[in-house]
Design an enzyme around this catalytic site. Structure first.
Site, PDB file in Angstrom:
ATOM      1  N   SER A  63       1.807 -31.291  42.605  1.00  0.00           N
ATOM      2  CA  SER A  63       0.293 -31.108  42.966  1.00  0.00           C
ATOM      3  C   SER A  63       0.045 -31.041  44.382  1.00  0.00           C
ATOM      4  CB  SER A  63      -0.610 -32.167  42.408  1.00  0.00           C
ATOM      5  OG  SER A  63      -0.305 -33.454  42.862  1.00  0.00           O
ATOM      6  N   LYS A  72      -3.486 -34.500  52.302  1.00  0.00           N
ATOM      7  CA  LYS A  72      -3.726 -34.032  50.859  1.00  0.00           C
ATOM      8  C   LYS A  72      -5.052 -34.518  50.610  1.00  0.00           C
ATOM      9  CE  LYS A  72      -1.953 -34.074  46.135  1.00  0.00           C
ATOM     10  NZ  LYS A  72      -1.029 -34.617  45.215  1.00  0.00           N
ATOM     11  N   SER A 129       4.783 -35.164  42.700  1.00  0.00           N
ATOM     12  CA  SER A 129       4.179 -34.003  43.275  1.00  0.00           C
ATOM     13  C   SER A 129       4.324 -33.961  44.852  1.00  0.00           C
ATOM     14  CB  SER A 129       2.576 -34.652  43.105  1.00  0.00           C
ATOM     15  OG  SER A 129       2.174 -34.063  42.046  1.00  0.00           O
TER      16      SER A 129
HETATM   17  N1  GLN Z   1       3.289 -32.618  37.802  1.00  0.00           N
HETATM   18  C1  GLN Z   1       2.936 -33.952  37.226  1.00  0.00           C
HETATM   19  C2  GLN Z   1       1.513 -33.990  36.786  1.00  0.00           C
HETATM   20  O1  GLN Z   1       1.334 -32.943  36.476  1.00  0.00           O
HETATM   21  C3  GLN Z   1       2.887 -34.828  38.542  1.00  0.00           C
HETATM   22  C4  GLN Z   1       1.742 -34.885  39.440  1.00  0.00           C
HETATM   23  C5  GLN Z   1       1.816 -36.100  40.532  1.00  0.00           C
HETATM   24  O2  GLN Z   1       2.659 -36.284  41.023  1.00  0.00           O
HETATM   25  N2  GLN Z   1       0.665 -36.125  41.044  1.00  0.00           N
HETATM   26  O3  GLN Z   1       1.080 -35.040  36.549  1.00  0.00           O
END
Ligand code: GLN
Length: 463
Positions: free
Chosen positions: A132, A57, A156
């Site tokens: 994400s 990532k 995420s």
């Molecule tokens: N969907 C969550 C957010 O928007 C989690 C994102 C993540 O785990 N980085 O913050």
């Protein structure tokens, strides 16, 4: 599009295999990668991952490729050091073939917030891969790699794993060093792992785990062996108590998702486990608490992108205008929203009303997990997400997007390990089932997940 072949051993999936898969027509245009290293070759290291291609990532620092967090503010940035998790993969012989797309600074649940365009779900290109870490999930689900790193602040890795029909793991907070993981919300951030199978995800996590003097929050504990032994006997899970928390099965849950979870729970019983109804009463407060604490920490962490030390700079005739120009131009809409929200909840007069209360509820949520696990429950089993992958553009209201994180943000707030694995299909789209475990008990989680994986057929819902 076929899902990764569960039976191909990891060792047969070479770098050449990755590129030949990458160049096939059905992988083109997914936009899973932001940068590729076409020259990456096996290092000759004779480790457990010798010659195995991996995808990383783009919020994990790498020496060989840029680290942009899918943001304009870090366009072209190349880190002078490498994330510990990446270094550990390389030390085991893995080959980093590319950096994957993501929601900008890991803020989002669909990978639509990338400054470099969304990633498409390899199983249905009209749908999101989740986020994400959507690029890493798509890289595994499309068969380019079998192992990839993501990050988890609030689901995420698990949510995109669920949307793409693969395995995704968030370790215990402290299990894996965060050194070189670009900070979003430091008290919630973890490095996570995607695998084509439970065993591969477990091997990946075992490889990157351990104490690191570059991260004072990494736990100084021995790393247990995590790869589960092949289940033996008819009731390999005898003695295991699996809690079914009622708050994760609300009346309005999609009945087809509920049916798949029920089928998985019945399978766990057939494997010898006992399933027990339990309660985590503060679950409905997790989303509001998460969306106060995460932006608060983000507003502080992202202050460093000021155009001075690195990243994009908009020249101006005074410092303040340079900051304003660089940040306004560098950050996308969702990141800007979170910085504003976080600054607001930390400001004088609102700190007590929002941030302090959110911290108190976070403690409550953590205590509820602890008391369920103290009551003799070894693992929890729930759906990973309330719906299968949604369509690109479908959740245009940020609040609706936030609500979709309901079943995943809790594990980050409590710091417990959690994972998602495929348990069925709804209209051809994968559904994920989630295990959560007590702090540092990843081995039990992987053991149950592997037994379930080996015995559960992935089929359409009948409900
Ligand atoms: N969907 C969550 C957010 O928007 C989690 C994102 C993540 O785990 N980085 O913050």
């Amino acid at each position: 599009m076929s899902q990764p072949d569960v039976k191909t051993p990891l060792a047969q999936h070479t770098v050449a295999h990755a590129w030949s898969r990458f160049d096939e027509a059905d992988v083109q245009g997914l936009n899973a990668f932001l940068a590729l290293d076409r020259d990456a070759a096996a290092s000759g290291v004779e480790g457990t991952l010798a010659g195995i291609p991996v995808a990383i990532k783009d919020n994990l620092a790498t020496l060989t490729l840029p680290t942009t967090c899918a943001s304009r503010v870090l366009e072209g940035y190349v880190s002078p050091f490498e994330a510990t998790a990446v270094r550990k993969l390389r030390d085991a012989g893995a080959v980093v073939i590319g950096k994957t797309n993501m929601d900008e600074f890991a803020m989002g649940s669909s990978t639509e917030n990338s400054a470099y365009g969304p990633t498409l779900n390899p199983l249905d290109r009209s749908r999101v891969p989740g986020g994400s870490s959507g690029g890493s999930a798509a890289a595994v689900a499309s068969g380019v790699v079998r192992l990839a790193l993501g990050s988890e602040t609030g689901g995420s890795v698990r949510q995109p794993a669920a949307f793409c029909g693969i395995v995704g793991v968030k370790p215990t907070y402290g299990r894996v060093s965060r050194y070189g993981l670009v900070a979003y919300a430091s008290s919630l951030d973890n490095v996570g792992v995607f695998g084509a199978t439970v065993a591969e995800a477990a091997l990946g996590l075992e490889t990157i785990s351990g104490h690191d003097h570059f991260d004072s929050t990494s736990a100084d504990l021995p790393v247990p062996s995590m790869v589960p032994a092949a289940a033996s006997g008819e009731r390999p899970l005898a003695g295991l108590v699996v809690g079914k928390p009622r708050e994760y099965f609300p009346d309005n849950l999609d009945p087809r998702i509920a049916a798949h979870c029920e089928r998985a729970l019945q399978q766990l019983i057939a494997l010898g486990a006992e399933v027990r109804d339990v309660s985590l009463p503060s679950t409905d407060l997790a989303v509001p608490v998460y969306y106060i604490i995460a932006p608060a920490e983000a507003s502080s962490n992202l202050a460093r992108y000021d155009g001075v030390r690195y990243g994009a700079r908009v020249e101006a005739d005074n410092l303040r205008s340079m900051y304003e120009g660089s940040r306004s131009k560098g950050f996308g809409e969702e990141v800007t929203r979170r910085i504003l929200l976080g600054t607001y909840v930390l400001s004088a007069g609102y700190y007590d009303a929002y941030y302090k209360r959110a911290q108190a509820v976070r403690t409550l949520i953590t205590q509820e997990f602890a008391s369920v696990f103290a009551s003799g429950v070894h693992l929890l089993f729930t759906p990973t997400t309330p719906t299968p992958a949604f369509r690109l553009g479908e959740l245009s209201d940020p609040y609706e997007m936030y609500l979709s994180d309901i079943f995943t943000v809790t594990a980050n707030l409590a710091g417990v390990p959690a994972m998602s694995q495929p348990i069925g299909l709804v209209d051809g789209l994968p559904v994920g089932g989630q295990f959560m475990a007590p702090h540092f008990d990843e081995p039990t989680m992987f053991r149950a997940a592997a037994a379930l994986e080996a015995s559960l057929s992935i089929e359409e819902a009948t409900a």
